[in-house]
Scaffold this active site. Sequence first.
Site, mmCIF file in Angstrom:
data_model
loop_
_atom_site.group_PDB
_atom_site.id
_atom_site.type_symbol
_atom_site.label_atom_id
_atom_site.label_comp_id
_atom_site.label_asym_id
_atom_site.label_seq_id
_atom_site.Cartn_x
_atom_site.Cartn_y
_atom_site.Cartn_z
ATOM 1 N N GLY A 188 19.613 1.272 -2.226
ATOM 2 C CA GLY A 188 20.173 1.625 -3.168
ATOM 3 C C GLY A 188 21.066 0.822 -4.170
ATOM 4 O O GLY A 188 22.083 0.345 -3.840
ATOM 5 N N HIS A 215 19.734 -6.689 -17.477
ATOM 6 C CA HIS A 215 18.603 -5.573 -17.433
ATOM 7 C C HIS A 215 18.711 -5.214 -16.254
ATOM 8 O O HIS A 215 19.020 -4.314 -15.351
ATOM 9 C CB HIS A 215 17.747 -7.018 -16.802
ATOM 10 C CG HIS A 215 16.497 -5.457 -17.588
ATOM 11 N ND1 HIS A 215 15.267 -5.110 -18.161
ATOM 12 C CD2 HIS A 215 15.835 -5.374 -15.366
ATOM 13 C CE1 HIS A 215 14.445 -4.826 -17.778
ATOM 14 N NE2 HIS A 215 14.359 -4.732 -16.485
ATOM 15 N N GLU A 216 19.165 -5.868 -14.757
ATOM 16 C CA GLU A 216 18.696 -5.816 -13.281
ATOM 17 C C GLU A 216 19.902 -4.645 -12.927
ATOM 18 O O GLU A 216 18.941 -3.678 -12.164
ATOM 19 C CB GLU A 216 18.345 -6.812 -12.188
ATOM 20 C CG GLU A 216 17.560 -8.031 -12.373
ATOM 21 C CD GLU A 216 16.061 -6.861 -12.323
ATOM 22 O OE1 GLU A 216 16.153 -5.922 -11.649
ATOM 23 O OE2 GLU A 216 15.442 -7.595 -13.526
ATOM 24 N N HIS A 219 19.178 -0.814 -14.125
ATOM 25 C CA HIS A 219 18.475 -0.539 -13.040
ATOM 26 C C HIS A 219 19.192 0.056 -11.879
ATOM 27 O O HIS A 219 19.218 1.129 -11.339
ATOM 28 C CB HIS A 219 17.587 -1.472 -12.620
ATOM 29 C CG HIS A 219 16.511 -1.469 -13.461
ATOM 30 N ND1 HIS A 219 15.343 -0.698 -14.535
ATOM 31 C CD2 HIS A 219 15.461 -2.749 -13.130
ATOM 32 C CE1 HIS A 219 14.918 -1.462 -14.951
ATOM 33 N NE2 HIS A 219 14.741 -2.420 -14.195
ATOM 34 N N HIS A 225 13.232 1.869 -17.770
ATOM 35 C CA HIS A 225 12.835 0.801 -18.850
ATOM 36 C C HIS A 225 13.269 1.546 -20.437
ATOM 37 O O HIS A 225 12.301 2.533 -19.934
ATOM 38 C CB HIS A 225 11.085 0.041 -18.606
ATOM 39 C CG HIS A 225 11.298 -0.828 -17.398
ATOM 40 N ND1 HIS A 225 10.627 -1.153 -16.984
ATOM 41 C CD2 HIS A 225 12.146 -1.556 -17.286
ATOM 42 C CE1 HIS A 225 10.790 -2.042 -15.783
ATOM 43 N NE2 HIS A 225 11.952 -2.620 -16.530
#
Length: 264
Positions: A188, A215-216, A219, A225
């Site tokens: 996780g 971006h990562e 997440h 997204h």
Amino acid sequence: MQLAVLCAAVCLLPGGLALPLPPQAGGVTEPEWEHAQNYLKRFYPYDSKTKNANSLEDRLKEMQKFFRLPITGMLNSRIIKIMQKPRCGIPDIAEYSLFPSSPKWTSKVVTYRIMSYTRDLSYFKVNQLVAKAFEMWSKEISLNFKRIRWGIADIMIGFARGAHGDSYPFDGPGNILAHAFAPGPGLGGDAHFDEDERWTDGSSLGINFLYAATHELGHSLGLGHSSDPNAVMYPTYEDKDSENFKLSQDDIEGIQRLYGERRD
Ligand code: SRS
Ligand code: CA
Ligand code: ZN
Ligand code: ZN
């Protein structure tokens, strides 16, 4: 554990669900049609509500819904353009998404560790850009990030090529650039970057590492997204101007929904 993309589950899906090849008069060539099928398999492997495997036609409808296009289940040049040149001609509809059940970090300080580096950038540069990517997010929310050099961190970051110990092998140069896991124990939060890409700090040709890391880490913090082409959490990468790059309003709204605004 939930991977930040919808890409892997597709390998388990039965074949034989091809989209009808549109008549050539429709302006879609066979290579485009093949590319479209691969794209849909990677990004729309199952119905977002029922989580059931979908036919390619249904996946196309999901994609059309996501981009607020007429839901026809038919390929056309507009949707092909979105798949190929991701930021062209997409309606500017701001919408971030969260993962189902909205996983998030609950402690005020989240630790990270950089486990492995790329050959393309110096250690110093990678450390600096990762810190910068965390700052992009932390300045908007009441969450702090602390780098540790040993032991187990909440967010383990690294570069790897091909199969690298999770169930999501990288795919060589191009296509998928990186992936990350939603907040949680074990894998996780972890973020992995494909070492088969050419990573850059913006000073040479290649994939802008700061952008991909931001971006990562989105997440890793719990964002899915966005359908807003200006959002960092938009699912596809375009050449980025690293100097002027910042989070969009949509990214900020998404992350603040999870963690609230920074108060100090
Ligand atoms: S993720 N974290 N959402 C990965 C995301 C990513 O890699 N997206 C692909 C991408 O933009 N790749 C660029 C190179 C290929 C271009 C061709 C069309 N295409 C991270 C990124 C936003 C930083 C999406 C993508 C675009 C793609 C593809 C994927 C063709 C497979 C095949 C998991
Ligand atoms: Ca790749
Ligand atoms: Zn991985
Ligand atoms: Zn992504």
